[in-house]
Design an enzyme around this catalytic site. Structure first.
Site, short mmCIF file in Angstrom:
data_model
loop_
_atom_site.label_atom_id
_atom_site.label_comp_id
_atom_site.label_asym_id
_atom_site.label_seq_id
_atom_site.Cartn_x
_atom_site.Cartn_y
_atom_site.Cartn_z
N TYR A 1 16.22 4.99 5.81
CA TYR A 1 16.51 5.58 7.11
C TYR A 1 17.92 5.26 7.60
CZ TYR A 1 11.55 6.72 7.52
OH TYR A 1 10.29 7.23 7.32
N LYS A 19 9.13 -1.33 -4.73
CA LYS A 19 9.05 -0.51 -5.94
C LYS A 19 10.06 -1.06 -6.94
CE LYS A 19 7.08 2.93 -8.09
NZ LYS A 19 5.67 2.80 -8.54
N ASP A 51 2.79 1.76 -4.43
CA ASP A 51 1.70 2.68 -4.77
C ASP A 51 0.38 1.93 -4.87
OD1 ASP A 51 3.09 1.48 -6.86
OD2 ASP A 51 2.60 3.02 -8.32
N ASP A 99 7.11 2.39 7.30
CA ASP A 99 6.71 3.52 8.13
C ASP A 99 5.43 4.15 7.58
OD1 ASP A 99 6.70 5.49 10.02
OD2 ASP A 99 8.49 6.51 9.32
N ASP A 133 1.11 3.45 9.02
CA ASP A 133 0.23 4.53 9.47
C ASP A 133 -1.07 4.52 8.69
OD1 ASP A 133 2.28 5.18 11.15
OD2 ASP A 133 2.43 7.28 10.55
#
Length: 359
Positions: free
Chosen positions: A137, A192, A224, A248, A252
């Site tokens: 971001y 990752k 993942d 982010d 959620d």
């Protein structure tokens, strides 16, 4: 300790004013009179439609000089700047970068009485610590679009940025009771690292910092795999630390397991002021209908009180936070005080009125 703490309140868009008003009312009832002073400031997509300015300079200055910032929600679909970016996002992004709110803290807790799509998963109580100033971001507004054929954004990780967010996560773990499953204080690095150098760097710095905290268990989980584990074994986790975009996404996912975005508070903090809101959006489809879930913003206001108490050592703030949290827990256990998103039918005002009576 201060005599009075100034809280900048930005109601925002959609259901934002409804949930912000709810939180302020509960704070006024739950905290000793005279402790908090609330000042309203305009910002958001609705203000942009009225004035052409989504975040006035006076509002930013009011937020910057306050002791804390309480926010409702931001954004209206289709209300954008000429470059296509959402007008409502200016408020949150400007605060993050100008006030260096580098830690985005998302508690994921399943309260008694709140249904989970996982059925009966056991006690879920962990925190996702999301780096808030770097990562993918950081490229917002700086990416490249070449001839409408190629688009490029850059993922940025710095040693300073990773060190401070990882250290923040370990310090947070020291204040908690550990994993609900085994009681171990644990920090999990979500990355990752097996594919991208930026995440391998994040993991390497994590490992360096972890050596400073021999009392806290450290582990790694690839992002993942994390999406699977947050569904299959959420009781294992205590504190999770990760890059901006991954944080982010998984926050959620975590919120969905504990009743949805209406039950997900958030705090964004740095070395000074903090910014507090629910994790949900402005939900314009239900705005003004009295259907908004106010619990997320009220839980965020509890985080605000605890953060202020941590800085100022003020028993009035701690007592207020404890009283409001007890009222929220009691309210959620009552089926008549659950909004429709968490299995009930209670309108917003009924929930707020009941909490005020309890307080």
């Amino acid at each position: 300790m201060k005599d009075t703490y100034t809280i900048a309140v930005v109601h925002g868009d959609g259901i934002g004013p409804e949930v912000a008003r709810a939180a302020v009312a509960v704070l006024q009832a739950g905290v000793q009179a005279g402790t908090l002073r609330f000042v309203d400031y305009p910002a958001g997509a609705d203000h942009f439609l009225k004035t052409g300015d989504s975040f006035p300079a006076a509002s930013f200055e009011g937020c910057r000089t306050a002791d804390a910032i309480l926010h409702g929600a931001a954004g209206i679909p289709g209300v954008v700047h000429p470059d296509g970016t959402e007008a409502g996002l200016d408020f949150t992004l400007t605060l993050r970068f100008k006030l260096d709110l580098f830690a985005n803290v998302r508690p994921i807790k399943l309260y008694k009485g709140v249904p989970s799509p996982l059925g009966r998963p056991g006690p879920i109580d962990y925190v996702i610590v999301r780096e808030n100033s770097e990562g993918l971001y950081a490229a917002r507004g700086a990416g490249a679009l070449l001839r409408e054929e190629v688009a490029v954004d850059t993922l940025v990780q710095t040693r300073k940025g990773v060190e401070r967010i990882v250290r923040f996560a370990f310090e947070l773990a020291r204040t908690r009771n550990g994993s609900p499953k085994d009681g171990r204080r644990r920090v999990t690095c979500c990355d990752k690292a097996n594919v991208l150098r930026t995440y391998a760097f994040f993991r390497a710095v994590f490992d360096e910092v972890a050596k400073e905290y021999p009392d806290i268990e450290a582990e790694h989980v690839l992002v993942d795999a994390m999406t699977v584990h947050l569904v299959n074994k959420p009781t294992h986790f205590d504190v999770i630390v990760t890059e901006n975009m991954f944080g982010d996404i998984i926050s959620d996912l975590g919120a969905a397991t504990v009743g949805g975005m209406g039950m997900a508070p958030s705090e964004e903090v740095g070395d000074g002021i903090g910014f507090f809101q629910a994790s949900h959006g402005s939900a314009p489809d239900i705005a003004g209908k009295g259907l908004a879930n106010p619990y997320g913003t009220i839980l965020a206001s509890i985080l605000m009180l605890r953060r202020l108490d941590q800085r100022h050592r003020d028993s009035r703030l701690k007592l207020g936070a404890d009283r409001i949290e007890a009222a929220v827990c009691a309210g959620l256990e009552d089926p008549a005080l659950r909004t429709r998103d968490i299995g009930g039918v209670a309108p917003t005002n009924q929930v707020v009125d009941a909490l005020l009576k309890r307080l």
